[in-house]
Design a protein around this motif. Structure first.
Motif, PDB file in Angstrom:
ATOM      1  N   VAL A   1       0.845  -1.196   0.000  1.00  0.00           N
ATOM      2  CA  VAL A   1       0.000   0.000   0.000  1.00  0.00           C
ATOM      3  C   VAL A   1       0.879   1.245   0.000  1.00  0.00           C
ATOM      4  O   VAL A   1       0.654   2.197  -0.751  1.00  0.00           O
ATOM      5  CB  VAL A   1      -0.963   0.003   1.210  1.00  0.00           C
ATOM      6  CG1 VAL A   1      -1.778   1.290   1.241  1.00  0.00           C
ATOM      7  CG2 VAL A   1      -1.921  -1.199   1.153  1.00  0.00           C
ATOM      8  N   GLN A   2       1.908   1.245   0.842  1.00  0.00           N
ATOM      9  CA  GLN A   2       2.806   2.404   0.922  1.00  0.00           C
ATOM     10  C   GLN A   2       3.561   2.628  -0.390  1.00  0.00           C
ATOM     11  O   GLN A   2       3.702   3.769  -0.853  1.00  0.00           O
ATOM     12  CB  GLN A   2       3.796   2.210   2.070  1.00  0.00           C
ATOM     13  CG  GLN A   2       3.149   2.275   3.446  1.00  0.00           C
ATOM     14  CD  GLN A   2       4.165   2.198   4.574  1.00  0.00           C
ATOM     15  OE1 GLN A   2       5.375   2.175   4.346  1.00  0.00           O
ATOM     16  NE2 GLN A   2       3.677   2.152   5.800  1.00  0.00           N
ATOM     17  N   GLU A   3       4.063   1.550  -1.011  1.00  0.00           N
ATOM     18  CA  GLU A   3       4.842   1.678  -2.236  1.00  0.00           C
ATOM     19  C   GLU A   3       3.999   2.223  -3.390  1.00  0.00           C
ATOM     20  O   GLU A   3       4.448   3.075  -4.154  1.00  0.00           O
ATOM     21  CB  GLU A   3       5.451   0.322  -2.619  1.00  0.00           C
ATOM     22  CG  GLU A   3       6.645  -0.077  -1.784  1.00  0.00           C
ATOM     23  CD  GLU A   3       7.777   0.941  -1.888  1.00  0.00           C
ATOM     24  OE1 GLU A   3       8.339   1.112  -2.985  1.00  0.00           O
ATOM     25  OE2 GLU A   3       8.094   1.573  -0.861  1.00  0.00           O
TER      26      GLU A   3
ATOM     27  N   ILE B   1      -2.471   2.777   7.531  1.00  0.00           N
ATOM     28  CA  ILE B   1      -1.466   1.907   6.893  1.00  0.00           C
ATOM     29  C   ILE B   1      -0.290   2.755   6.402  1.00  0.00           C
ATOM     30  O   ILE B   1       0.872   2.397   6.563  1.00  0.00           O
ATOM     31  CB  ILE B   1      -2.089   1.118   5.722  1.00  0.00           C
ATOM     32  CG1 ILE B   1      -3.174   0.161   6.232  1.00  0.00           C
ATOM     33  CG2 ILE B   1      -1.017   0.351   4.960  1.00  0.00           C
ATOM     34  CD1 ILE B   1      -3.914  -0.594   5.143  1.00  0.00           C
ATOM     35  N   LEU B   2      -0.611   3.906   5.812  1.00  0.00           N
ATOM     36  CA  LEU B   2       0.438   4.785   5.281  1.00  0.00           C
ATOM     37  C   LEU B   2       1.328   5.328   6.392  1.00  0.00           C
ATOM     38  O   LEU B   2       2.489   5.672   6.154  1.00  0.00           O
ATOM     39  CB  LEU B   2      -0.196   5.947   4.504  1.00  0.00           C
ATOM     40  CG  LEU B   2      -1.072   5.572   3.303  1.00  0.00           C
ATOM     41  CD1 LEU B   2      -1.620   6.833   2.644  1.00  0.00           C
ATOM     42  CD2 LEU B   2      -0.295   4.735   2.299  1.00  0.00           C
ATOM     43  N   GLU B   3       0.793   5.404   7.607  1.00  0.00           N
ATOM     44  CA  GLU B   3       1.551   5.970   8.730  1.00  0.00           C
ATOM     45  C   GLU B   3       2.447   4.944   9.421  1.00  0.00           C
ATOM     46  O   GLU B   3       3.251   5.294  10.288  1.00  0.00           O
ATOM     47  CB  GLU B   3       0.585   6.586   9.751  1.00  0.00           C
ATOM     48  CG  GLU B   3      -0.106   7.845   9.223  1.00  0.00           C
ATOM     49  CD  GLU B   3      -1.174   8.369  10.168  1.00  0.00           C
ATOM     50  OE1 GLU B   3      -1.558   7.630  11.123  1.00  0.00           O
ATOM     51  OE2 GLU B   3      -1.621   9.514   9.970  1.00  0.00           O
ATOM     52  N   LYS B   4       2.315   3.668   9.059  1.00  0.00           N
ATOM     53  CA  LYS B   4       3.145   2.632   9.685  1.00  0.00           C
ATOM     54  C   LYS B   4       4.597   2.757   9.217  1.00  0.00           C
ATOM     55  O   LYS B   4       4.868   3.145   8.081  1.00  0.00           O
ATOM     56  CB  LYS B   4       2.621   1.234   9.323  1.00  0.00           C
ATOM     57  CG  LYS B   4       1.289   0.861   9.993  1.00  0.00           C
ATOM     58  CD  LYS B   4       0.821  -0.496   9.517  1.00  0.00           C
ATOM     59  CE  LYS B   4      -0.514  -0.896  10.139  1.00  0.00           C
ATOM     60  NZ  LYS B   4      -0.382  -1.310  11.545  1.00  0.00           N
ATOM     61  N   ASP B   5       5.520   2.432  10.110  1.00  0.00           N
ATOM     62  CA  ASP B   5       6.955   2.482   9.784  1.00  0.00           C
ATOM     63  C   ASP B   5       7.360   1.101   9.264  1.00  0.00           C
ATOM     64  O   ASP B   5       7.569   0.170  10.041  1.00  0.00           O
ATOM     65  CB  ASP B   5       7.758   2.861  11.033  1.00  0.00           C
ATOM     66  CG  ASP B   5       9.248   2.988  10.725  1.00  0.00           C
ATOM     67  OD1 ASP B   5       9.597   3.051   9.526  1.00  0.00           O
ATOM     68  OD2 ASP B   5      10.046   2.984  11.676  1.00  0.00           O
TER      69      ASP B   5
END
Length: 391
Positions: A107-109, A131-135
């Motif tokens: 999702v981040q990529e 989800i975008l805020e997860k490290d």
């Protein structure tokens, strides 16, 4: 198909503000086709609420990045199935389980890809922003393992060549490199715009060196080229890639190259209950996509896998095994590109709840596809349309 989905409102009263526990996730193994579908299932825990949260993501590796997002709270199996079929049904892949870390990384990529492509993120960011805020970072080995899960297993030289050229012309160089020995250049057609591989014909060039000549018909913005390449394969990996020649072809010439027969059967329907018709077709087309047209609805029935890539002559549109067109004027027209396909569609209808409400009126074999022409015409009746084009 008109379905009512639950709308999730933001704010403190939303269950999505609660803690989410990862339950499961899967990715479709269709990365080498350039598109993938991701599903994540979360459990939601709140003070007075315990429920489930289902997220669906549609990713495009070439031009559109993180393209589509859908979600459902609760466990209405019918609603979940409708979204899954509409979003992922046409991909033709298997569902492969992945971890929470892998799912969130994807999702981040793809969200980053949207930034690079200057594309907006799909609606509903408030639902997937956590989800975008997860490290999250993946090591090189972990990225390779994830890519392996996302890709259809390679078991033939035709398959690797067709996938490789698809990815190269789509400028999806990450996936193209995955199919090489690591030392083969993949950007030899970088002077072309992002293009679609419409057709590819593979001939053995040199058996000793396992070398193949490929004649590729590619399209970009309505313009067509024939591109000749030489590719060598070693243990199902591309070990050499050379540019031989290329030239323009007209749209008419391209249409002739892509032309193939179309088999059509026409029925009169004795019911106008759209929900009954659509539900009946849903029973016999597990991988289908419906599109609305001015005078009816078209169901595209997709193959359950992407075996059409594993051929010496690859055609992009061979992922569709059949079509069902329901006109607003009481006709059902089914079509396939081969005899086996049309007979299978007829058999499926005879086994469906529709069998009591349909009468076969005619069967045809055409030298080239004609159903889309009828759908886009102003004719209500297929037989009238045929009379007109024969004049």
């Amino acid at each position: 198909m008109d379905r009512k989905f639950k709308v999730i409102r933001g704010g403190l009263d939303s269950p999505l503000d609660s803690n989410k526990q990862f339950i499961s996730a899967y990715i479709t193994d269709t990365r080498l086709m350039g598109v993938t579908g991701l599903y994540i299932h979360w459990g939601i825990e709140a003070e007075d609420l315990s429920s489930d949260f289902h997220q669906f993501f549609y990713f495009d590796a070439e031009e559109y990045g993180f393209e589509t997002y859908k979600s459902i709270v609760g466990n209405d199996i019918e609603e979940i199935t409708v979204i899954e079929s509409a979003l992922l049904g046409g991909l033709g892949g298997q569902k492969v389980k992945i971890t929470e870390k892998e799912a969130c990384y994807l999702v981040q990529e793809y969200a980053k890809a949207n930034v690079d492509l200057t594309l907006p993120l799909p609606k509903g960011k408030e639902e997937y922003n956590f989800i975008l805020e997860k490290d999250i970072t993946l090591a090189i080995k972990e990225k390779h393992e994830l890519m392996k899960k996302m890709c259809d297993p390679i078991h033939s030289e035709f398959q690797v060549i067709n996938y490789f050229l698809m990815r190269c012309f789509g400028r999806d160089y990450y996936a193209a490199k995955y199919l090489t020995n690591g030392r083969t250049p993949v950007e030899i057609y970088s002077d072309y715009p992002i293009s679609t591989l419409c057709k590819n014909t593979i001939d053995i060039s040199d058996e000793e060196s396992n070398s193949y000549l490929c004649e590729s018909l590619v399209e970009s913005n309505g313009k067509y080229h024939i591109v000749i390449s030489e590719i060598s394969i070693d243990e199902f990996l591309v070990s050499s890639f050379k540019r031989r020649s290329d030239f323009k072809v007209s749209a008419a010439e391209a249409a002739m190259m892509l032309s193939r027969p179309e088999f059509i059967t026409v029925y009169d329907l004795q019911t106008d209950n759209d929900e009954f018709i659509d539900n009946s077709l849903a029973e016999i087309t597990t991988n289908a996509m419906m599109t609305i047209h001015e005078n009816g609805r078209l169901f595209l029935a997709f193959n359950k896998n992407n075996s059409h890539v594993d051929k010496a002559v690859f055609r992009l549109n061979e992922d569709v095994y059949g079509m069902f067109y329901i006109s607003d004027f009481g006709q059902m027209i089914i079509a396939s590109y081969n005899v086996k396909g049309i007979l299978a569609l007829e058999m499926d209808l005879r086994k469906s709840p529709l069998k009591e409400y349909m009468d076969m009126t005619s069967k045809y074999e055409f030298k080239e596809p004609i159903l889309y022409e009828f759908i886009q015409s102003d004719f209500d009746d297929f037989e009238d349309f045929l009379e007109f084009i024969r004049e």
